[in-house]
Design an enzyme around this catalytic site. Structure first.
Site, PDB file in Angstrom:
ATOM      1  N   GLU A  62       0.808  -1.229   0.000  1.00  0.00           N
ATOM      2  CA  GLU A  62       0.000   0.000   0.000  1.00  0.00           C
ATOM      3  C   GLU A  62       0.839   1.277   0.000  1.00  0.00           C
ATOM      4  O   GLU A  62       0.771   2.088   0.939  1.00  0.00           O
ATOM      5  CB  GLU A  62      -0.939   0.000   1.221  1.00  0.00           C
TER       6      GLU A  62
ATOM      7  N   GLU B  99      -5.668  -8.680   0.656  1.00  0.00           N
ATOM      8  CA  GLU B  99      -6.306  -8.294   1.926  1.00  0.00           C
ATOM      9  C   GLU B  99      -7.754  -7.940   1.663  1.00  0.00           C
ATOM     10  O   GLU B  99      -8.069  -7.304   0.651  1.00  0.00           O
ATOM     11  CB  GLU B  99      -5.647  -7.045   2.539  1.00  0.00           C
TER      12      GLU B  99
HETATM   13  O1  IFM Z   1      -4.028  -3.303   9.184  1.00  0.00           O
HETATM   14  C1  IFM Z   1      -3.993  -2.771   7.910  1.00  0.00           C
HETATM   15  C2  IFM Z   1      -2.836  -3.356   7.121  1.00  0.00           C
HETATM   16  O2  IFM Z   1      -1.615  -3.120   7.742  1.00  0.00           O
HETATM   17  C3  IFM Z   1      -2.782  -2.755   5.738  1.00  0.00           C
HETATM   18  N1  IFM Z   1      -4.059  -2.822   5.079  1.00  0.00           N
HETATM   19  C4  IFM Z   1      -5.220  -2.386   5.804  1.00  0.00           C
HETATM   20  C5  IFM Z   1      -5.270  -3.077   7.151  1.00  0.00           C
HETATM   21  C6  IFM Z   1      -6.533  -2.630   7.934  1.00  0.00           C
HETATM   22  O3  IFM Z   1      -6.531  -1.258   8.126  1.00  0.00           O
END
Ligand code: IFM
Length: 383
Positions: free
Chosen positions: A149, A298
């Site tokens: 990210e 994710e």
């Molecule tokens: O916890 C975070 C992760 O580190 C990166 N993506 C989003 C998740 C939830 O906010």
């Protein structure tokens, strides 16, 4: 039953700082110390047993902590390499295919002393770290993600300032963006030289943007700009250096001109994020243009009482399935997260885990959503 393809990967994701505990030499320790976190550093076997036996997973995503591997500039800690080797062997033993992230928000303190990602030397430093990791751990890993990210890192660290380095400065933000793009490209080349079979990507946090007023030209214009800059700019810059796309999807956003974000009336997570499963379908469709395999790296919800998580998973997967039926090449789904963990500026309060962690005694307890997800993974489909 909505079936998924035979070799579909089912997993969960974590990151080092959020779960391991005991990390001392990184910027986040100074900003907000996660302390022992979930002590996953010592309990990974137990956690992987849960991933295998309760979740019936066949894959797992985690990150390597750069500040453990290179606690001082140019000095490698071989004990830590041994640790991650054991982690990889533990995954291997349980037939959990590893997806490994090299940079998940945290940086070694020596790098910060030299200006962190603002200093263009970071490109060489990151490439050197990536090379060292792949030389040592490459035999156990097929899938790498260089940076998690990147735009979230830049937004939180240089615009919102809730995260380190907490410097509100657009010019610095742009410099970091440019260095991250270059670092990914260089790391991709080096990883491929060391291991030509490696598959390398980033994990991009994409949002499905909609106009606040469906018919407003200005709102629609803002949506186009937001999608271009937030969802596609980085990918466009690295698209020739991606073997797959790692998608992180959590939220959608209604945009009112110029860039006002408005939540809808749907149910919200404990963090106030509106649940909008159809957004994952649009996020996948938007990525189809890159013509690369996509892994959902994710997707998850902060839901301490586990009221919505099971339905959240089912609904998102139904939309993933629909996108796949329409030709989007999705190869895997990784739920965030395996266990409750440290949610950055928000600390330990948000609970993203399929497995609950009692922070008083660090005991793990599967939530009912863990069983629901486990059934889906075991059946390779949703009933
Ligand atoms: O916890 C975070 C992760 O580190 C990166 N993506 C989003 C998740 C939830 O906010």
């Amino acid at each position: 039953m909505k079936k998924f393809p035979k070799n579909f990967l089912w997993g969960t994701a974590t990151s080092a700082y959020q779960v391991e505990g005991g990390i001392k030499n990184c910027d986040w320790t100074k900003w907000k110390d996660a302390g022992l976190a979930c002590d996953h550093y010592h309990r990974y076997e137990e956690d992987f047993d849960l991933a295998k036996n309760i979740l019936h997973n066949n894959a797992h995503r985690f990150s390597i902590e750069w500040s453990r591997i290179e606690p001082e500039k140019g000095k490698w800690d071989l004990k830590e390499i041994e640790h991650y080797k054991k982690v990889l062997l533990a995954l291997n033993k349980r037939n959990l295919k590893p997806f490994v992230t090299l940079h998940h928000f945290t940086n070694p303190l020596w790098l910060i002393d030299e200006g962190g990602w603002e200093n263009k030397k970071v490109i060489d430093y990151f490439a050197r770290y990536a090379e060292f990791i792949v030389r040592n751990l490459g035999p156990y890993v097929d899938f790498w993600m260089t940076i998690n990210e990147p735009l979230v890192y830049i937004g939180q660290g240089y615009l919102d300032c809730k995260w380190p380095p907490g410097k509100k400065n657009v010019f610095k933000a742009l410099r970091v963006l440019s260095n991250m793009i270059k670092a990914h490209r260089v790391a991709h080349k080096i990883i491929q030289q060391v291991d030509p079979t490696a598959k390398i990507s980033i994990a991009t946090h994409n949002i499905f943007f909609e106009p606040y007023k469906e018919k407003s030209f200005l709102d629609k214009f803002s949506v186009s700009l937001s999608s271009y800059f937030w969802n596609r700019y980085f990918l466009n810059k690295v698209k020739n250096y991606l073997d797959f796309i790692g998608l992180n999807y959590y939220v959608h956003s209604r945009i009112q001109f110029p860039f006002r974000m408005k939540n809808g009336d749907n149910i919200k997570s404990d963090l106030g994020w509106e649940i909008y499963p159809k957004g994952i379908y649009y996020a996948l469709k938007e990525l189809q243009r890159y013509k690369k395999p996509i892994y959902i790296m994710e997707n998850g919800i902060a839901d301490a009482e586990d009221k919505y998580c099971s339905q959240f998973i089912i609904d998102h997967l139904k939309w993933v399935h629909k996108a796949m039926q329409e030709g989007v090449d999705v190869r895997g789904y990784f739920h965030w997260s395996l266990i409750d963990n440290f949610e950055w500026a928000e600390g330990f309060k948000p609970r993203f885990g399929l497995i609950e962690v009692d922070y008083d005694n660090l005991q793990r307890k599967p939530r009912s959503s863990a069983k629901v997800y486990g059934r889906i993974c075991q059946n390779n489909g949703i009933i």
